[in-house]
Design an enzyme around this catalytic site. Structure first.
Site, mmCIF file in Angstrom:
data_model
loop_
_atom_site.group_PDB
_atom_site.id
_atom_site.type_symbol
_atom_site.label_atom_id
_atom_site.label_comp_id
_atom_site.label_asym_id
_atom_site.label_seq_id
_atom_site.Cartn_x
_atom_site.Cartn_y
_atom_site.Cartn_z
ATOM 1 N N ASN A 114 12.111 7.592 0.822
ATOM 2 C CA ASN A 114 12.127 7.083 2.367
ATOM 3 C C ASN A 114 12.950 5.762 2.330
ATOM 4 O O ASN A 114 13.373 4.915 1.483
ATOM 5 C CB ASN A 114 11.004 6.799 2.868
ATOM 6 C CG ASN A 114 9.964 8.005 2.792
ATOM 7 O OD1 ASN A 114 10.421 8.935 3.075
ATOM 8 N ND2 ASN A 114 8.691 7.741 2.876
ATOM 9 N N GLU A 164 3.094 12.570 -0.233
ATOM 10 C CA GLU A 164 3.888 12.591 0.894
ATOM 11 C C GLU A 164 4.867 13.856 0.823
ATOM 12 O O GLU A 164 5.964 13.750 1.650
ATOM 13 C CB GLU A 164 4.652 11.215 0.917
ATOM 14 C CG GLU A 164 3.774 10.110 1.307
ATOM 15 C CD GLU A 164 4.645 8.728 1.262
ATOM 16 O OE1 GLU A 164 3.898 7.651 1.954
ATOM 17 O OE2 GLU A 164 5.551 8.337 0.620
ATOM 18 N N LEU A 203 -9.165 -1.608 -5.447
ATOM 19 C CA LEU A 203 -9.636 -2.291 -4.383
ATOM 20 C C LEU A 203 -9.022 -3.309 -3.831
ATOM 21 O O LEU A 203 -9.216 -4.529 -3.444
ATOM 22 C CB LEU A 203 -11.198 -2.752 -4.949
ATOM 23 C CG LEU A 203 -12.055 -1.689 -5.429
ATOM 24 C CD1 LEU A 203 -13.313 -2.424 -6.360
ATOM 25 C CD2 LEU A 203 -12.615 -0.880 -4.349
ATOM 26 N N ASP A 226 3.611 -9.812 1.117
ATOM 27 C CA ASP A 226 3.736 -8.580 1.823
ATOM 28 C C ASP A 226 2.964 -7.580 0.765
ATOM 29 O O ASP A 226 3.357 -7.575 -0.397
ATOM 30 C CB ASP A 226 5.316 -8.302 1.971
ATOM 31 C CG ASP A 226 5.585 -6.816 2.384
ATOM 32 O OD1 ASP A 226 4.408 -6.081 2.765
ATOM 33 O OD2 ASP A 226 6.489 -6.597 2.725
ATOM 34 N N GLY A 265 0.214 -0.813 -4.357
ATOM 35 C CA GLY A 265 -0.398 0.363 -4.879
ATOM 36 C C GLY A 265 0.560 1.247 -5.649
ATOM 37 O O GLY A 265 0.384 1.688 -6.718
ATOM 38 N N ASP A 266 1.822 1.150 -5.155
ATOM 39 C CA ASP A 266 2.831 2.007 -5.833
ATOM 40 C C ASP A 266 3.190 1.319 -7.139
ATOM 41 O O ASP A 266 3.328 1.757 -8.130
ATOM 42 C CB ASP A 266 4.362 2.289 -5.160
ATOM 43 C CG ASP A 266 3.930 3.054 -3.976
ATOM 44 O OD1 ASP A 266 2.743 3.964 -3.852
ATOM 45 O OD2 ASP A 266 4.432 2.863 -2.844
#
Length: 297
Positions: free
Chosen positions: A8, A133, A214, A239, A244-245
């Site tokens: 994306n 995705e 978490l 930010d 997670g990625d």
């Protein structure tokens, strides 16, 4: 390592606070960053030294041209990255003053990454990493083919959806955050380590490992050989986009380097924390030297 997943362009706006329903708030000038869970995780692993092939779809548009160049610049193998007539996928992201993000994704070209577009040599994959995705049937088919070929399969089940039994049976590792764990189990998100460990045990298969992240509290895992947890690093959050990625890409890189699971979890946790200290998705992902300094390894 092969990554089957989304690519994306991220459109990012900083806001003092996220708007309520029906409300308009003013934000900063928008910024464009390369993103998509698939591409982010592929870049995260590549920056640490993994040889990564990106399998996905880009539009024949300006965003697609830019993202193709970015991925090539990261050293990814792009032999099976296809250009299609649909517009390149885009994510629209607000980041509030606490660094928390809210994301809306327009799939675009990612939605036409069908199972028929998967490469013919997929069975020869050693490690396969995927997210949700792109079409679920593509994920299911890719997992089955790699598992049948003797490779290892890792799924980051984000965004969360009901997972077919055939897909679950093909997984070696399932990675979710606390919200996704709750959604997959049809209940609330786990509130602490104990509840997260219980969720991980319920989600894992007989021969697979489930990891639940978490956020700023760390992460847990449940594996056939036992379970455990790692504490979070304390950082000044700028930010949280791609944290997670960063975790997932680093985890799979470490596992592919034959690191024990606990050490791989610690490295992944460190990478996710380091990513939170910088703005943007792929621009915030650490390289190996940065990770070693931060994690003191």
């Amino acid at each position: 390592m092969k990554v089957v997943g989304s690519i994306n362009m991220d459109v990012v706006v900083e806001v003092e606070r996220a708007p309520e329903a029906g409300e308009t708030v003013l934000g900063s000038d928008y910024r464009l960053h390369p993103g998509g869970k698939g591409a982010n995780q592929a870049v995260a692993a590549a920056r640490l030294g993994a040889a990564v092939e990106m399998i996905g779809c880009l539009g024949r548009d300006a965003y697609g041209d830019t993202l193709y160049g970015t991925l090539r610049g990261e050293g990814l193998i792009l032999d099976n990255l296809q250009r299609v007539t649909q517009p390149t996928g885009a994510a629209f992201i607000t980041v509030d003053q606490d660094g928390q993000n809210r994301i809306v994704v327009s799939p675009g070209a990612n939605a036409v990454l069908t199972s028929a577009r998967l490469p013919s040599d997929l069975e020869r994959t050693d490690w396969l990493l995927m997210q949700l995705e792109v079409p679920l049937d593509t994920v299911r088919m890719a997992a089955s083919r790699v598992r049948n070929g003797g490779g290892r399969v890792v799924l980051n089940a984000a965004p969360a959806t009901v997972l077919p039994a055939e897909l679950l049976e093909a997984l070696d590792y399932l990675v979710v955050n606390e919200t996704e764990a709750g959604e997959l189990l049809g209940g609330p998100a786990p509130a602490d380590f104990e509840q997260a460990l219980q969720a991980a045990e319920r989600l894992r298969g007989a021969d697979s490992t489930t990891i639940v992240t978490l956020g700023d509290r760390g992460a847990v895992w449940a594996a056939p050989a036992g379970s455990g947890q790692v504490e979070a690093y304390t950082v000044a959050v700028v930010d949280t986009t791609a944290c997670g990625d960063s975790f997932v890409g680093t985890l799979v890189w470490a596992l592919s380097e034959n690191e024990p699971l606990e050490q791989a979890m610690k490295l992944a946790n460190a990478a996710g924390a380091l990513t939170a200290t910088r703005a943007g998705a792929q621009p915030s992902l650490p390289d190996l030297n940065e990770l070693r300094r931060f994690a003191s390894i």
